[in-house]
Design a protein around this motif. Structure first.
Motif, mmCIF file in Angstrom:
data_model
loop_
_atom_site.group_PDB
_atom_site.id
_atom_site.type_symbol
_atom_site.label_atom_id
_atom_site.label_comp_id
_atom_site.label_asym_id
_atom_site.label_seq_id
_atom_site.Cartn_x
_atom_site.Cartn_y
_atom_site.Cartn_z
ATOM 1 N N SER A 117 0.831 -1.216 0.000
ATOM 2 C CA SER A 117 0.000 0.000 0.000
ATOM 3 C C SER A 117 0.861 1.260 0.000
ATOM 4 O O SER A 117 0.455 2.306 -0.503
ATOM 5 N N THR A 118 2.092 1.175 0.530
ATOM 6 C CA THR A 118 2.976 2.359 0.440
ATOM 7 C C THR A 118 3.909 2.264 -0.769
ATOM 8 O O THR A 118 4.312 3.279 -1.336
ATOM 9 N N THR A 133 -5.665 -4.403 -0.739
ATOM 10 C CA THR A 133 -4.606 -3.572 -0.152
ATOM 11 C C THR A 133 -4.542 -2.198 -0.833
ATOM 12 O O THR A 133 -4.361 -1.176 -0.193
ATOM 13 N N LEU A 134 -4.639 -2.207 -2.170
ATOM 14 C CA LEU A 134 -4.486 -0.943 -2.914
ATOM 15 C C LEU A 134 -5.817 -0.213 -3.093
ATOM 16 O O LEU A 134 -5.847 0.866 -3.700
ATOM 17 N N GLN A 135 -6.888 -0.802 -2.614
ATOM 18 C CA GLN A 135 -8.235 -0.248 -2.753
ATOM 19 C C GLN A 135 -8.587 -0.006 -4.224
ATOM 20 O O GLN A 135 -8.981 1.092 -4.637
#
Ligand SMILES: Cc1ncc(COP(=O)(O)O)c(C=O)c1O
Length: 489
Positions: free
Chosen positions: A5-6, A50-52
């Motif tokens: 996600s980051t 996770t990444l939406q």
């Protein structure tokens, strides 16, 4: 598991599809070694959460990576980064390995072109007074892109991206033939037309088929430098005739024809470069008579026909009775954008065929997609509407520019308000140093020419073109203020 996600940040404003961003970032992470060959990536559902993102987006990203061999799907195991990465590292053939530094100069002797005008580099300048270019901010490029997108989405389009004629697409030649008939009185068929990369390529092709080393070519006393240089490169000897406020002096042309065997005449009938004068209707008639009488081959370079502000433009020589002797050249680069390279050559069909053969030796074909998109814009009337708007805008800018120029520099320069085109021809006193003026203007953040591109070796002119069309009234005010400051030192 890595903190995806980051590590994977999506930029919604970048214009790049999101799946492509995910794929590119994963490739980068693999290349940087942060994801190792043989490692497993999260499943599409997990990564999407996770990444939406929508799962389909991640599936598309993985499909892209698999196509490029960065990953592979192993049944019941998951998605694995390829143990052998698809990066091909070339092998060196040098004993010590690696590659040698490439040399800046050749080891052999080659033909050098004659000195050409310095190309102005606008970077780093606050304001630019150019040679007379349209305003890119007003370009109808969005319309062209819209048409390109529409065309590329039709199923029948793919094969057209592979093939094409050296003379240009049939669609554009037909549309242009209709357009030129309606706007310039040219009664032509598509077989009389060739699409080239700008007017410049037409000038070169036409001249190359006409000129042999030693041939005499008549041009204006001051003339478009890249035409002069092109004819000279082909071996022509230039014979210069005066250009006054009616355009090229046709009596002088006739006198040259009487005393020498002339191969060709080059004329810019509207807004002559550099002086901006238009060849009058009387001179056109006189010239046509001479062309018929002498069977004189003519290149009529009407690059600026679409931008005329006084009365209407005058019909080209090519629309008259010239016995197949006038080759007519025009350009769309100023109507679209300078870097959208579409120009055209109008000529008898036998000449067009030969010009296409010659063009193939340096450029097999033009850009089908752009040409067809442009044909659609011509047929829909979009180009005409755009030209009407630009003409109004540029006429207003010309008026503002000329008023302010007269106020600021009327005591130093002489100029006539041009009846069309995009620049003013400013004459300076004989000994006035234009390079020094240009250098002082540059110190103030204003880019202007140093005059060298307008002066042929034989010319006695000391002038410069001051382009007004690409500046707004506020910019014109500021630019002329800076020019006045530079001139007053
Ligand atoms: C007189 C003349 N002819 C031809 C050209 C070439 O135009 P294009 O951009 O269509 O090649 C120019 C460019 O400014 C020009 O001034």
């Amino acid at each position: 598991m890595l903190p995806f996600s980051t590590l994977i940040q999506i930029d919604r404003d970048s214009g790049m599809p999101v799946y492509q961003q995910v794929a590119n970032r994963l490739i980068q992470l693999i290349q940087e070694g942060r994801i190792q060959p043989g490692a497993f990536l999260p499943g599409t559902r997990d990564l999407a959460a996770t990444l939406q993102l929508h799962r389909k987006t991640v599936v598309a990203a993985y499909t892209e990576l698999e196509r490029q061999d960065w990953i592979r799907s192993l049944p019941r195991k998951g998605v694995q980064v390829s143990p052998e990465l698809p990066e091909i590292k070339p092998r060196s053939f040098r004993p010590g390995g690696g590659a040698a530094a490439y040399k800046g100069t050749t080891g052999f002797v080659f033909t050098r072109q004659a000195q050409q005008p310095t190309q102005l580099q606008a970077k780093g300048f606050r304001l630019v007074i150019n040679d007379g270019f349209p305003d890119v901010r007003e370009s109808p490029l969005p319309l062209l892109i819209r048409e390109c997108r529409r065309l590329s989405q039709t199923r029948v389009y793919a094969p057209r991206l592979m093939y094409g004629l050296a003379s240009g697409t049939e669609e554009l030649r037909r549309a242009l033939a209709r357009h030129l008939a309606a706007s310039r009185g040219l009664s032509i068929e598509s077989e009389n037309l060739m699409i080239t990369r700008g007017a410049q390529m037409s000038i070169y092709l036409a001249a190359a088929l006409l000129i042999k080393p030693g041939d005499k070519v008549i041009v204006g006393a001051s003339n478009y430098r890249y035409a002069d240089l092109c004819f000279q490169q082909l071996g022509a000897t230039l014979i210069r005739v005066p250009v006054d406020d009616q355009g090229m002096d046709v009596n002088a042309v006739a006198a040259v024809c009487r005393r020498s065997k002339v191969r060709m005449l080059y004329v810019v009938p509207h807004h002559h470069h550099p002086t901006t004068v238009t060849l009058s209707a009387e001179r056109r008639m006189q010239l046509l008579e001479l062309i018929r009488e002498r069977n004189l081959a003519v290149i009529e370079d009407d690059y600026d026909y679409d931008f005329h502000y006084a009365s209407g433009p005058i019909l080209p020589l090519a629309s008259g009775d010239h016995g197949g002797n006038v080759l007519y050249i025009g350009s769309m680069t100023k109507s679209l954008a300078l870097s959208i390279r579409v120009g055209f050559l109008v000529a008898p069909a036998d000449f067009i065929e030969e010009a296409a053969r010659l063009r193939r030796l340096m450029d097999l074909r033009g850009d089908n997609l752009i040409e067809e998109a442009l044909a659609a814009l011509i047929d829909s009337g979009d180009i005409d509407r755009h030209l009407k708007k630009s003409n109004k805008l540029f006429r207003e800018r010309r008026d503002v520019f000329c008023d302010l120029l007269e106020e600021a520099l009327g005591g130093l320069i002489t100029f006539k308000k041009p009846d069309g085109g995009m620049a003013v021809w400013a004459r300076f006193p004989k000994r006035y140093s234009l390079p020094k003026l240009s250098a002082r203007a540059a110190d103030l953040g204003l880019l202007i020419s140093d005059g060298s591109s307008y002066r042929s070796p034989e010319s006695t002119e000391n002038g410069m073109r001051l382009g007004f069309a690409s500046l707004t009234p506020a910019e014109i005010k500021e630019a002329i203020g800076l020019l006045q400051k530079a001139a007053s030192v």
